[in-house]
Design a protein around this motif. Structure first.
Motif, PDB file in Angstrom:
ATOM      1  N   ILE A  81       0.862  -1.181   0.000  1.00  0.00           N
ATOM      2  CA  ILE A  81       0.000   0.000   0.000  1.00  0.00           C
ATOM      3  C   ILE A  81       0.897   1.230   0.000  1.00  0.00           C
ATOM      4  O   ILE A  81       1.662   1.466   0.948  1.00  0.00           O
ATOM      5  CB  ILE A  81      -0.927   0.015   1.215  1.00  0.00           C
ATOM      6  CG1 ILE A  81      -1.885  -1.199   1.167  1.00  0.00           C
ATOM      7  CG2 ILE A  81      -1.730   1.313   1.275  1.00  0.00           C
ATOM      8  CD1 ILE A  81      -2.738  -1.354   2.407  1.00  0.00           C
ATOM      9  N   ILE A  82       0.818   2.005  -1.082  1.00  0.00           N
ATOM     10  CA  ILE A  82       1.651   3.194  -1.267  1.00  0.00           C
ATOM     11  C   ILE A  82       0.760   4.430  -1.126  1.00  0.00           C
ATOM     12  O   ILE A  82      -0.220   4.575  -1.857  1.00  0.00           O
ATOM     13  CB  ILE A  82       2.323   3.201  -2.655  1.00  0.00           C
ATOM     14  CG1 ILE A  82       3.065   1.896  -2.919  1.00  0.00           C
ATOM     15  CG2 ILE A  82       3.253   4.404  -2.785  1.00  0.00           C
ATOM     16  CD1 ILE A  82       4.192   1.620  -1.971  1.00  0.00           C
ATOM     17  N   VAL A  83       1.079   5.296  -0.188  1.00  0.00           N
ATOM     18  CA  VAL A  83       0.297   6.509   0.029  1.00  0.00           C
ATOM     19  C   VAL A  83       0.930   7.667  -0.744  1.00  0.00           C
ATOM     20  O   VAL A  83       2.125   7.955  -0.584  1.00  0.00           O
ATOM     21  CB  VAL A  83       0.202   6.860   1.526  1.00  0.00           C
ATOM     22  CG1 VAL A  83      -0.382   8.257   1.724  1.00  0.00           C
ATOM     23  CG2 VAL A  83      -0.660   5.829   2.247  1.00  0.00           C
ATOM     24  N   GLY A  84       0.128   8.303  -1.585  1.00  0.00           N
ATOM     25  CA  GLY A  84       0.587   9.484  -2.310  1.00  0.00           C
ATOM     26  C   GLY A  84       0.290  10.738  -1.514  1.00  0.00           C
ATOM     27  O   GLY A  84      -0.834  10.944  -1.045  1.00  0.00           O
ATOM     28  N   GLY A  85       1.286  11.565  -1.348  1.00  0.00           N
ATOM     29  CA  GLY A  85       1.109  12.791  -0.572  1.00  0.00           C
ATOM     30  C   GLY A  85       2.310  13.026   0.315  1.00  0.00           C
ATOM     31  O   GLY A  85       2.977  12.080   0.744  1.00  0.00           O
ATOM     32  N   SER A  86       2.579  14.289   0.604  1.00  0.00           N
ATOM     33  CA  SER A  86       3.766  14.618   1.386  1.00  0.00           C
ATOM     34  C   SER A  86       3.474  15.618   2.491  1.00  0.00           C
ATOM     35  O   SER A  86       4.365  16.315   2.956  1.00  0.00           O
ATOM     36  CB  SER A  86       4.860  15.168   0.464  1.00  0.00           C
ATOM     37  OG  SER A  86       4.400  16.310  -0.241  1.00  0.00           O
ATOM     38  N   GLY A  87       2.208  15.691   2.910  1.00  0.00           N
ATOM     39  CA  GLY A  87       1.856  16.607   3.986  1.00  0.00           C
ATOM     40  C   GLY A  87       2.632  16.302   5.247  1.00  0.00           C
ATOM     41  O   GLY A  87       2.672  15.155   5.717  1.00  0.00           O
ATOM     42  N   GLU A  88       3.254  17.328   5.798  1.00  0.00           N
ATOM     43  CA  GLU A  88       4.200  17.106   6.900  1.00  0.00           C
ATOM     44  C   GLU A  88       3.514  16.920   8.244  1.00  0.00           C
ATOM     45  O   GLU A  88       4.042  16.245   9.126  1.00  0.00           O
ATOM     46  CB  GLU A  88       5.193  18.272   6.959  1.00  0.00           C
ATOM     47  CG  GLU A  88       6.034  18.392   5.697  1.00  0.00           C
ATOM     48  CD  GLU A  88       6.996  19.559   5.747  1.00  0.00           C
ATOM     49  OE1 GLU A  88       7.021  20.271   6.783  1.00  0.00           O
ATOM     50  OE2 GLU A  88       7.724  19.771   4.753  1.00  0.00           O
ATOM     51  N   ARG A  89       2.348  17.513   8.422  1.00  0.00           N
ATOM     52  CA  ARG A  89       1.702  17.448   9.736  1.00  0.00           C
ATOM     53  C   ARG A  89       0.981  16.124   9.964  1.00  0.00           C
ATOM     54  O   ARG A  89       0.960  15.627  11.096  1.00  0.00           O
ATOM     55  CB  ARG A  89       0.724  18.607   9.909  1.00  0.00           C
ATOM     56  CG  ARG A  89       1.400  19.947  10.134  1.00  0.00           C
ATOM     57  CD  ARG A  89       0.406  21.036  10.441  1.00  0.00           C
ATOM     58  NE  ARG A  89      -0.489  21.278   9.301  1.00  0.00           N
ATOM     59  CZ  ARG A  89      -1.477  22.164   9.310  1.00  0.00           C
ATOM     60  NH1 ARG A  89      -1.722  22.871  10.400  1.00  0.00           N
ATOM     61  NH2 ARG A  89      -2.231  22.347   8.247  1.00  0.00           N
ATOM     62  N   ARG A  90       0.407  15.544   8.882  1.00  0.00           N
ATOM     63  CA  ARG A  90      -0.374  14.336   9.121  1.00  0.00           C
ATOM     64  C   ARG A  90      -0.109  13.207   8.128  1.00  0.00           C
ATOM     65  O   ARG A  90       0.010  12.056   8.521  1.00  0.00           O
ATOM     66  CB  ARG A  90      -1.868  14.683   9.121  1.00  0.00           C
ATOM     67  CG  ARG A  90      -2.694  13.509   9.598  1.00  0.00           C
ATOM     68  CD  ARG A  90      -4.112  13.886   9.919  1.00  0.00           C
ATOM     69  NE  ARG A  90      -4.885  12.691  10.237  1.00  0.00           N
ATOM     70  CZ  ARG A  90      -6.196  12.615  10.224  1.00  0.00           C
ATOM     71  NH1 ARG A  90      -6.906  13.701   9.944  1.00  0.00           N
ATOM     72  NH2 ARG A  90      -6.826  11.494  10.505  1.00  0.00           N
ATOM     73  N   THR A  91      -0.013  13.525   6.817  1.00  0.00           N
ATOM     74  CA  THR A  91       0.102  12.459   5.816  1.00  0.00           C
ATOM     75  C   THR A  91       1.320  11.586   6.060  1.00  0.00           C
ATOM     76  O   THR A  91       1.237  10.350   6.027  1.00  0.00           O
ATOM     77  CB  THR A  91       0.155  13.057   4.400  1.00  0.00           C
ATOM     78  OG1 THR A  91      -1.003  13.858   4.188  1.00  0.00           O
ATOM     79  CG2 THR A  91       0.202  11.957   3.358  1.00  0.00           C
ATOM     80  N   LEU A  92       2.469  12.190   6.314  1.00  0.00           N
ATOM     81  CA  LEU A  92       3.681  11.396   6.514  1.00  0.00           C
ATOM     82  C   LEU A  92       3.620  10.600   7.816  1.00  0.00           C
ATOM     83  O   LEU A  92       4.239   9.538   7.925  1.00  0.00           O
ATOM     84  CB  LEU A  92       4.915  12.304   6.481  1.00  0.00           C
ATOM     85  CG  LEU A  92       5.215  12.918   5.099  1.00  0.00           C
ATOM     86  CD1 LEU A  92       6.432  13.820   5.165  1.00  0.00           C
ATOM     87  CD2 LEU A  92       5.407  11.824   4.048  1.00  0.00           C
ATOM     88  N   ARG A  93       2.868  11.078   8.784  1.00  0.00           N
ATOM     89  CA  ARG A  93       2.678  10.286  10.000  1.00  0.00           C
ATOM     90  C   ARG A  93       1.783   9.071   9.716  1.00  0.00           C
ATOM     91  O   ARG A  93       2.019   7.976  10.245  1.00  0.00           O
ATOM     92  CB  ARG A  93       2.088  11.135  11.122  1.00  0.00           C
ATOM     93  CG  ARG A  93       2.011  10.369  12.448  1.00  0.00           C
ATOM     94  CD  ARG A  93       1.654  11.265  13.611  1.00  0.00           C
ATOM     95  NE  ARG A  93       1.605  10.503  14.849  1.00  0.00           N
ATOM     96  CZ  ARG A  93       2.643  10.224  15.620  1.00  0.00           C
ATOM     97  NH1 ARG A  93       3.854  10.670  15.277  1.00  0.00           N
ATOM     98  NH2 ARG A  93       2.508   9.526  16.729  1.00  0.00           N
ATOM     99  N   ILE A  94       0.763   9.255   8.874  1.00  0.00           N
ATOM    100  CA  ILE A  94      -0.069   8.122   8.470  1.00  0.00           C
ATOM    101  C   ILE A  94       0.774   7.079   7.754  1.00  0.00           C
ATOM    102  O   ILE A  94       0.624   5.871   7.984  1.00  0.00           O
ATOM    103  CB  ILE A  94      -1.221   8.608   7.563  1.00  0.00           C
ATOM    104  CG1 ILE A  94      -2.205   9.458   8.374  1.00  0.00           C
ATOM    105  CG2 ILE A  94      -1.943   7.426   6.920  1.00  0.00           C
ATOM    106  CD1 ILE A  94      -3.292  10.114   7.530  1.00  0.00           C
TER     107      ILE A  94
END
Length: 491
Positions: free
Chosen positions: A354-367
């Motif tokens: 499962i590859i998550v696209g996105g680079s949001g620093e506050r939440r996406t990368l923590r997900i």
């Protein structure tokens, strides 16, 4: 012949005595509009390239052209004798003001060869003048390293039968020759013929497999996005399309980059991806994202909640996939999901990443650090380093080994056969964007230069590069990628 890798765009200043081969060296490597030659300008404003009375006017034009090209961040090759330290300093200053790197190319051609070539000219340079030029080149060889050039190339040629060779390039990027990223073709535009769309897709996949791509990914949108093409251009439902490709005799990994969790319920995604994995004998991957484009949601009657809620849905979706793909049919009670049963057959035959696209620093990368197998990040190296650092800090906070998270990037390269082809492609694609800006944004270059850049990305920890050609027209167009893939295989 092989030279060191030169920055592009850049200001390249040639230095060499008469007959040293400066103009020939430049013509073999750069497009004619990129070369600003004092001899050519003398011919333009005077009676010929050797008309010394036209020198002042020629150099006034040269300075004007250099200023205009550097202002637009265009590669500019300055073909003069290059022996005047004040003029060299002025060229460096103009380049610095434009934010361009500077390269000094010194033609250290054997004096006997320079004299032989000079004698063959219609109007030879007087022998004492040529001797002085050769002496000044020798002094420049010692002084160049103190002048402040970003890169210095020393080109030697001992006799006419030998090709010029680089004897002192700036050291190239040091990388592990064993580092080879996987390269997956990402298809985002579909200029297929109306009478045979399936044939277009089939030929594309077969060719991608034949030339060495590791996989094929499809973009998942309901309307073609403006960054790629016009809204009325076709963009097929990706999972149905991947199902068709799964039936071909290929070894490509197949998946989306990425599917918004706002398009389909998590259980439907789980069922869809599991089926693709079975039909492809374990070659499926699942790209997921929170979604971003309001227009397509409104057009298709889909909810488009705020950022926080969409990221909540992403977490629910990932956990649902894990639950439904696990062995057994028992009830599931997790952190984000409660399911009365987990009956999902057929189950995937592999561990579908499962590859998550996105680079949001506050939440996406923590997900990503908490739930995903990998992430898809921008390919620009400065940004990428920062995002990887933040991801690794999130992994550390959660007690996860950062190496267990696969780093992937999406790259949109302009790949040309040579500098002329590259310039034509940039001009055709750039729209209202300045040519230099568009070329830099898409790293416009020949295939081997992209291979060098991909090895640099691998050195940063990137394992997979998704390549989306902005001007992909069909299967035959993939031939441009063959040297890139071959260079990566060679290391």
């Amino acid at each position: 012949m092989t030279d060191a890798h030169l920055p592009d765009p850049a200001v390249v200043v040639l230095a060499g005595a008469a007959g040293s081969g400066k103009s020939t060296w430049a013509a073999e490597r750069f497009r004619t509009p990129e070369i600003v030659s004092s001899d050519a300008l003398r011919a333009a404003v005077g009676s010929g390239p050797a008309d010394l009375e036209a020198t002042v006017d020629a150099f006034a034009l040269l300075d004007q052209i250099v200023a205009a090209r550097t202002k637009r961040s265009l590669t500019t090759v300055i073909d003069t004798l290059g022996l005047d330290p004040e003029r060299r300093a002025s060229f460096r200053r103009v380049a610095r003001e434009a934010g361009l790197p500077t390269v000094l190319v010194i033609m250290n051609t054997a004096p006997a060869l320079c004299r032989e070539r000079n004698r063959e000219r219609d109007r030879p340079v007087p022998a004492p003048v040529l001797t002085d030029q050769l002496r000044r080149i020798k002094r420049l060889l010692d002084a160049a390293q103190d002048e402040g050039w970003d890169q210095t190339l020393i080109i030697e040629q001992h006799n006419a039968a030998d090709a010029p060779t680089v004897v002192q390039p700036t050291p190239d990027h040091d990388h592990d020759p064993g580092t080879k990223p996987r390269v997956i073709l990402q298809v985002s535009r579909f200029p297929w013929p109306e009478d045979d769309p399936a044939g277009w897709l089939r030929d594309l996949a077969l060719t991608a497999d034949e030339i060495g791509f590791d996989g094929l990914a499809l973009m998942d949108h309901l309307i073609q996005i403006p960054q790629v093409d016009r809204a009325w251009e076709p963009i097929p439902e990706p999972w149905i399309t991947l199902g068709m490709l799964a039936g071909l005799d290929i070894n490509l990994q197949l998946g989306t980059l990425v599917s918004p969790v706002t398009f389909r319920e998590p259980g439907i995604i789980a069922k869809t991806v599991a089926t693709l994995d079975v039909l492809s004998n374990g070659r499926a991957f699942c790209g997921l994202g929170a979604g971003w484009w309001l227009r397509e949601h409104q057009a298709y009657g889909l909810d488009f909640p705020d950022d926080r809620q969409r990221l909540d849905r992403l977490q629910v979706c990932i956990e649902t996939l894990r639950a439904l793909w696990a062995p057994g049919t028992k009830a599931y009670h997790g952190r984000y999901v409660q399911l009365p049963e987990t009956t999902c057959y057929p189950r995937p035959v592999s561990d579908v990443p499962i590859i998550v696209g996105g680079s949001g620093e506050r939440r996406t990368l923590r997900i990503v650090a908490e739930q995903a197998d990998g992430c898809n990040l921008p390919s620009e190296q400065t940004v990428l380093r920062s995002k990887i650092d933040i991801l690794h800090r999130n992994c550390a906070a959660l007690g996860r080994d950062p190496s267990s998270v696969e780093i992937t990037v999406l790259d949109l390269p302009v790949i040309g056969a040579d500098r002329e082809d590259i310039a034509l492609r940039v001009e055709r694609l750039r729209g209202r964007t300045p040519a230099a800006v568009f070329a830099a944004r898409h790293n416009a270059a020949v295939a081997v230069d992209h291979a060098r850049r991909y090895r640099e990305l691998a050195d940063l920890g990137v394992r997979t590069i998704f390549v989306a050609l902005p001007d992909l027209s069909g299967a035959d167009d993939l031939a441009r990628c063959t040297p890139l893939l071959a260079a990566l295989r060679r290391g």
